[in-house]
Motif scaffolding. Structure first.
Motif, PDB file in Angstrom:
ATOM      1  N   LEU A  62       0.712  -1.107   0.096  1.00 30.74           N
ATOM      2  CA  LEU A  62      -0.149  -0.033   0.009  1.00 30.74           C
ATOM      3  C   LEU A  62       0.837   1.245   0.068  1.00 30.74           C
ATOM      4  CD1 LEU A  62      -2.903  -0.959   2.506  1.00 30.74           C
ATOM      5  CD2 LEU A  62      -3.155  -0.326   0.207  1.00 30.74           C
ATOM      6  N   LEU A  65       2.580   1.729  -3.627  1.00 27.61           N
ATOM      7  CA  LEU A  65       1.316   1.857  -4.574  1.00 27.61           C
ATOM      8  C   LEU A  65       1.080   3.617  -4.241  1.00 27.61           C
ATOM      9  CD1 LEU A  65      -0.451   1.528  -6.603  1.00 27.61           C
ATOM     10  CD2 LEU A  65      -2.166   0.787  -4.996  1.00 27.61           C
ATOM     11  N   ALA A  66       0.998   3.918  -3.118  1.00 23.95           N
ATOM     12  CA  ALA A  66       0.473   5.416  -2.736  1.00 23.95           C
ATOM     13  C   ALA A  66       1.669   6.279  -3.343  1.00 23.95           C
ATOM     14  CB  ALA A  66       0.448   5.536  -1.192  1.00 23.95           C
ATOM     15  N   VAL A  69       1.070   6.353  -7.173  1.00 17.05           N
ATOM     16  CA  VAL A  69      -0.167   7.066  -7.292  1.00 17.05           C
ATOM     17  C   VAL A  69       0.206   8.447  -7.002  1.00 17.05           C
ATOM     18  CG1 VAL A  69      -2.467   7.669  -6.569  1.00 17.05           C
ATOM     19  CG2 VAL A  69      -1.617   5.281  -6.964  1.00 17.05           C
ATOM     20  N   HIS A  89      -1.934   1.752 -10.643  1.00 16.13           N
ATOM     21  CA  HIS A  89      -2.220   0.546 -10.340  1.00 16.13           C
ATOM     22  C   HIS A  89      -1.717  -0.527 -11.201  1.00 16.13           C
ATOM     23  CE1 HIS A  89      -4.890   3.165  -7.494  1.00 16.13           C
ATOM     24  NE2 HIS A  89      -4.967   1.874  -6.861  1.00 16.13           N
ATOM     25  N   LYS A 119      -3.065   7.296   3.058  1.00 17.12           N
ATOM     26  CA  LYS A 119      -2.402   7.928   1.743  1.00 17.12           C
ATOM     27  C   LYS A 119      -3.301   7.666   0.613  1.00 17.12           C
ATOM     28  CE  LYS A 119       2.148   8.520   3.096  1.00 17.12           C
ATOM     29  NZ  LYS A 119       3.639   8.425   2.713  1.00 17.12           N
ATOM     30  N   ILE A 120      -3.393   6.297   0.327  1.00 15.36           N
ATOM     31  CA  ILE A 120      -4.313   5.714  -0.941  1.00 15.36           C
ATOM     32  C   ILE A 120      -5.593   6.289  -0.908  1.00 15.36           C
ATOM     33  CG2 ILE A 120      -5.323   3.745  -1.778  1.00 15.36           C
ATOM     34  CD1 ILE A 120      -2.543   3.638  -2.759  1.00 15.36           C
ATOM     35  N   TYR A 123      -5.330  10.166  -1.883  1.00 18.40           N
ATOM     36  CA  TYR A 123      -5.068  10.667  -3.329  1.00 18.40           C
ATOM     37  C   TYR A 123      -6.115  10.143  -3.997  1.00 18.40           C
ATOM     38  CZ  TYR A 123      -0.220  10.637  -1.699  1.00 18.40           C
ATOM     39  OH  TYR A 123       1.038  11.077  -0.974  1.00 18.40           O
ATOM     40  N   THR A 124      -7.040   9.028  -3.775  1.00 16.21           N
ATOM     41  CA  THR A 124      -7.995   8.662  -4.471  1.00 16.21           C
ATOM     42  C   THR A 124      -9.236   9.462  -4.319  1.00 16.21           C
ATOM     43  OG1 THR A 124      -7.592   6.312  -4.224  1.00 16.21           O
ATOM     44  CG2 THR A 124      -9.905   6.858  -5.107  1.00 16.21           C
TER      45      THR A 124
END
Length: 195
Positions: A62, A65-66, A69, A89, A119-120, A123-124
């Motif tokens: 995660l 990935l964050a 992103v 992703h 964080k994910i 950002y989303t």
């Protein structure tokens, strides 16, 4: 060359590498011990059990990935940010299949409440807010976007698209365009939280 001492961080990183190389299901305490050159009992001095190790991979993935992103959406908004987020992703899933598999499991409370998970979400939601979505709709839209991206990537990884000549990159762009159109009309389709 002096070997790096064991630590939770080192073990989770090694387990993530093992997951990417041999598959997420191949991650066991015994396999990890073999990889880092110690006896399995030594692992338990740093990681409570296999479940904690797998949760560690999930949280590590995660966080990574964050970071991807964040770079993909910086300075962008609307469809450009959505496409950047989706591609981050897809790229991560392609480079780190074992870590990606770890993120497809339900997150335990510690992972769900971790800085990486926050964080994910942050950002989303930044991407979705640019579409003018009200706060109560962000969760629903996040689920919709996540299901679309993850569903596509799961089918692509399983080889479900290989029986057709059309290249999957074009289908991917069509999916991102469809997400963009759906988000542009989200509040019209769901005024004030209606079903």
């Amino acid at each position: 060359m002096k070997r790096e001492p064991l630590s939770r961080t080192r073990l989770v990183g090694a387990a993530a590498e093992l997951a990417d190389h041999d598959g997420f299901a191949a991650v066991t305490v015994t396999a990890l011990a073999r990889q880092v050159g110690v006896k399995p009992a030594s692992i338990y001095s740093h990681v409570e059990d296999l479940a904690a190790l797998l949760e560690g991979i999930h949280e590590l993935a995660l966080g990574e990935l964050a970071d991807h992103v964040a770079g993909a959406i910086a300075g962008r908004s609307g469809r450009d940010a959505l496409a950047g987020m989706a591609q981050a992703h897809r790229d991560y899933a392609g480079r780190h299949p074992g870590r990606w598999a770890a993120m497809q499991r339900p997150a335990g409370p510690a992972v769900a409440g971790s800085p990486a998970a926050r964080k994910i979400v942050e950002y989303t939601w930044a991407v979705l807010r640019a579409y003018g979505l009200p706060e109560p709709e962000l969760v629903h839209a996040t689920r919709f976007v996540g299901a679309t991206i993850n569903g596509y990537l799961a089918l692509e990884k399983a080889g479900s698209f290989e029986h057709r000549a059309e290249h999957t990159d074009l289908s991917w762009q069509r999916a991102v365009n469809a997400l963009d159109r759906a988000l542009q009309t989200w509040t019209e389709a769901h005024p004030e939280g209606t079903a």
